[in-house]
Design a protein around this motif. Structure first.
Motif, PDB file in Angstrom:
ATOM      1  N   ARG A 222      31.791  67.204  37.703  1.00 33.18           N
ATOM      2  CA  ARG A 222      31.203  67.903  38.843  1.00 33.18           C
ATOM      3  C   ARG A 222      30.566  69.193  38.362  1.00 33.18           C
ATOM      4  O   ARG A 222      31.189  69.970  37.645  1.00 33.18           O
ATOM      5  N   ALA A 223      29.321  69.388  38.760  1.00 30.89           N
ATOM      6  CA  ALA A 223      28.649  70.636  38.424  1.00 30.89           C
ATOM      7  C   ALA A 223      29.240  71.762  39.257  1.00 30.89           C
ATOM      8  O   ALA A 223      29.956  71.529  40.238  1.00 30.89           O
ATOM      9  N   GLY A 224      28.922  72.993  38.866  1.00 33.16           N
ATOM     10  CA  GLY A 224      29.419  74.124  39.634  1.00 33.16           C
ATOM     11  C   GLY A 224      28.987  74.044  41.080  1.00 33.16           C
ATOM     12  O   GLY A 224      29.708  74.447  41.984  1.00 33.16           O
ATOM     13  N   LEU A 225      27.794  73.466  41.305  1.00 29.13           N
ATOM     14  CA  LEU A 225      27.268  73.322  42.657  1.00 29.13           C
ATOM     15  C   LEU A 225      26.705  71.917  42.799  1.00 29.13           C
ATOM     16  O   LEU A 225      25.882  71.487  41.997  1.00 29.13           O
ATOM     17  N   MET A 226      27.151  71.191  43.819  1.00 28.24           N
ATOM     18  CA  MET A 226      26.683  69.828  44.031  1.00 28.24           C
ATOM     19  C   MET A 226      26.190  69.652  45.458  1.00 28.24           C
ATOM     20  O   MET A 226      26.700  70.282  46.390  1.00 28.24           O
TER      21      MET A 226
END
Length: 331
Positions: A127-131
Motif C-alpha cells: 500500500r502506498a502512503g496514499l491510495m
C-alpha cells in the motif's frame, strides 16, 4: 543416497517477525507454509531469518533454492542441514513499487529429487502512503447538450502514521471539475474528493485525469484516470466508414445515414482532410440525412487510412458529429 521425504520435518521460526505466540511456525515437507508479512509500503524491505531444524536421522542437502518473484532474495542458493541439527536461513523481501497483493514462493527440494519440492509462501499487501478508491473513475453516460451533471466521489486513504496535506486537486479537460478538496488527511484516515462532469456538444467518449498533489514522500503525485460518455441525439449508420482492404487503382463508396432523435435536420458541411477521399452531404429526406464518402485510391496512395470525418449539422443541440474513416490501400 536418496533421503526419504516423508521422514523430514522442518520447524521455521521467523526471528524478526512479531510472533503471535511463542510456538514456532512449522513447515512439513510436501506442504506449503504461509507467512504473512502484513502491510508494506512500496520499496520497503523486510529481512527474515528462519531457523531450519532437521529432526530426521539423516543429513538434508537441498538443490537450488528458487523463488517465484524477483522481490524475494534468499541468502544462499542451497542449504545443508545435518541430521538432528539446525541452520539459519535468511530471506529479504522487497515490496514492489506498485500497490498490490504480492505472493512469493520460496521453494526447497532435495538435491536428488528436485520434483519433490515444498515451500514457504510469503504474502504482503503493498500500500502506498496514499491510495485512491476507485483507482479509475467511470462517471457513466449523459445526453449531449443536456443539463444533467454526472458526479462521482474518490476516497483517498492515508496508510501512513502521519497526516498528509493535499496541496492541490484538479481535473482535465475542463468538462471535468473538482469540488474544493480537504486540506489534510489524518494519519490512518480518509478524505473524499468529488468529481463532476458536464456534457459537451459533441457525442462520444471523453477521457480525462484527476491530479492530486500532496506532501507525501511515498506518493507526492496521484493521477486517477477519468472516463465519461456523451450519448448523441443523432445516430450514424454504419457507425464508421470502413473501406476495407483496397488495391491501388480501385474505388470505394460508403454512404452514411444519419437519424435525429427528435426534429428533422440536415448535414450542412462535411469536413475531411484526407487526399483522395471526399465527403458529400445529400439532401435530407423524411428526417434522415445522408453523406456519401468516396475513396479514389490513385489520389490517396498506398497506406493505412485513419482519419476523422467531421459533420456539421443544423441540429440545435448536436451541431457536430465525428465519424472514423478507416481502410487500407495496397499495391
Amino acid at each position: 543416497m536418496r533421503i526419504a521425504l516423508a521422514a523430514l520435518t522442518f520447524s521455521l521460526t521467523p526471528v524478526c517477525l512479531p510472533a503471535q505466540d511463542e510456538a514456532p511456525i512449522h513447515a512439513e515437507v510436501g506442504e506449503v507454509t504461509d507467512v504473512a508479512l502484513g502491510v508494506l509500503s512500496p520499496g520497503e524491505e523486510r529481512a527474515l531469518t528462519f531457523l531450519l531444524s532437521n529432526s530426521t536421522g539423516e543429513d538434508f542437502q537441498s538443490g537450488n533454492i528458487s523463488t517465484t518473484c524477483g522481490c524475494t532474495r534468499p541468502r544462499a542458493d542451497v542449504v545443508f542441514i545435518p541430521a538432528g541439527g539446525t541452520e539459519e536461513f535468511d530471506v529479504t523481501f522487497r515490496a514492489p513499487d506498485e500497490p498490490m497483493t504480492r505472493i512469493s514462493m520460496v521453494w526447497f527440494s532435495p538435491v536428488d529429487a528436485p520434483g519433490d519440492r515444498w515451500g514457504i509462501r510469503l504474502t504482503a499487501e503493498i500500500r502506498a502512503g496514499l491510495m485512491a478508491d476507485p483507482p479509475e473513475v467511470r462517471l457513466g453516460s449523459v445526453a449531449v447538450g443536456g443539463s444533467e451533471e454526472l458526479t462521482r466521489t474518490v476516497t483517498l486513504t492515508n496508510h501512513t502514521g502521519r497526516e498528509i496535506e493535499i496541496t492541490s486537486a484538479s481535473a482535465t479537460p475542463e468538462c471535468f471539475r473538482v469540488d474544493p478538496a480537504p486540506e489534510v488527511i489524518p494519519a490512518g484516515g480518509s478524505a473524499a474528493i468529488t468529481v463532476r462532469f458536464s456534457p459537451l456538444l459533441q457525442a462520444g467518449p471523453v477521457i480525462g485525469e484527476l491530479a492530486v498533489a500532496t506532501n507525501s514522500p511515498e506518493r507526492p503525485h496521484l493521477r486517477i484516470p477519468l472516463h465519461a460518455e456523451i450519448a448523441g441525439r443523432i445516430t450514424v449508420e454504419p457507425d464508421r466508414v470502413w473501406f476495407g482492404f483496397v488495391r491501388l487503382g480501385e474505388t470505394r463508396t460508403v454512404t452514411l445515414t444519419l437519424r435525429g432523435a427528435e426534429n428533422a435536420f440536415a448535414v450542412t458541411e462535411a469536413a475531411l482532410d484526407a487526399p483522395g477521399i471526399t465527403a458529400t452531404p445529400a439532401t435530407a429526406e423524411g428526417g434522415l440525412a445522408r453523406v456519401r464518402v468516396d475513396l479514389d485510391t490513385g489520389a490517396a496512395g498506398v497506406g493505412i487510412i485513419d482519419r476523422d470525418l467531421i459533420l456539421h449539422t443544423n441540429d440545435p443541440i448536436e451541431t457536430v458529429v465525428r465519424v472514423d474513416v478507416l481502410g487500407m490501400v495496397s499495391q
